[in-house]
Design an enzyme around this catalytic site. Structure first.
Site, PDB file in Angstrom:
ATOM      1  N   HIS A 105     -29.613  39.142 -29.004  1.00  0.00           N
ATOM      2  CA  HIS A 105     -28.840  39.722 -27.908  1.00  0.00           C
ATOM      3  C   HIS A 105     -27.972  38.632 -27.298  1.00  0.00           C
ATOM      4  CE1 HIS A 105     -27.816  41.516 -24.051  1.00  0.00           C
ATOM      5  NE2 HIS A 105     -28.030  42.671 -24.640  1.00  0.00           N
ATOM      6  N   GLU A 153     -21.514  44.132 -29.259  1.00  0.00           N
ATOM      7  CA  GLU A 153     -21.276  44.167 -27.801  1.00  0.00           C
ATOM      8  C   GLU A 153     -20.380  43.002 -27.393  1.00  0.00           C
ATOM      9  OE1 GLU A 153     -25.031  45.974 -25.713  1.00  0.00           O
ATOM     10  OE2 GLU A 153     -25.407  43.886 -26.183  1.00  0.00           O
TER      11      GLU A 153
END
Ligand code: G3P
Length: 234
Positions: A105, A153
């Site tokens: 992430h 993202e």
């Protein structure tokens, strides 16, 4: 001969994936995490929605023992059993009830070799893998590790109010183009996703689902916001 019934079953519609990352928001840790997880579970069951939650490793057991939706870890470390004080083991999160894990992430980036080892360990212990990438090029590169899903993202939009699908639709298109060959790879997109429009747009652009956090975890009424997010999608 394929009967009509069989043909209908095989054409079963793909259900877009909604992953809600609880991160370490106060509203999504400990007792609050359990409350929020139960809301996600209720909505998933009521709307037959494909909702997955990614929770803090300390909350995996308490949540997975009380909900029916998949619970993922937010991270695992690239180590096996042994002397690794404080590390999060793939085997341990699996035994706590997680069925998958996020990896890399943007708030917990991994070195490439570490990421590869983590994916291997996750698979060894039966965890689904969602590898995050900040753009389509990195997304295409991590595809070589054969994760179950790649989530793209753009970091600058994370936590904001403008979604990747409205601010940077080209990133969604490019990610789908580079990552989904022969429709084998699943691409999720995330950052700034807050509402039904953002979700629909992401799917229209070719994504198989979304990864979001603050839109739900920070909402005053998460149930209402979640229902609004997924309505007409499932
Ligand atoms: O993991 C999801 C995340 O990074 C996106 O966060 O708050 O922009 O939905 P948010």
């Amino acid at each position: 001969m394929v009967t009509k019934k069989k043909a209908i079953i095989s054409k079963k519609r793909f259900k877009p994936i909604t992953i809600i990352n609880f991160k370490t928001y106060e509203e999504a840790i400990g007792d609050n995490a359990l409350k929020l997880a139960k809301i996600c579970d209720e909505v998933a069951n009521e709307y037959n929605a494909n909702i997955i939650i990614a929770v803090s490793s300390t909350d995996i057991y308490r949540i997975s023992s009380q909900v029916s939706i998949p619970v993922y870890a937010q991270h695992i470390d690239n180590v096996e059993f042994g002397s690794h004080t404080g590390k999060v083991l793939a085997s341990a999160v699996r035994q706590a009830g997680a069925t998958g894990t996020l990896l890399n992430h943007s708030e917990n980036r991994l070195r490439v070799d570490v990421l590869e080892e983590s994916v291997i360990l996750a698979k060894k212990y039966g965890l689904k893998t969602v590898v995050c990438a900040n753009d389509a090029i990195v997304g295409e590169a991590v595809k070589s590790f054969k994760p179950d899903m790649v989530a793209v993202e753009p970091p600058e939009l994370i936590g904001g109010n403008i979604s990747v699908s409205s601010a940077k639709p080209e990133i969604v298109r490019e990610s789908v183009k580079k990552i989904c060959d022969h429709s084998k790879n699943i691409v999720l997109v995330g950052a700034g996703i807050k509402n039904n429009n953002d979700f629909k747009k992401s799917v229209e652009l070719g994504a198989s689902g979304i990864l979001l956090a603050s839109g739900i975890t920070k909402a005053k009424d998460p149930k209402r916001v979640l229902i609004n997010l997924i309505k007409d999608i499932y």
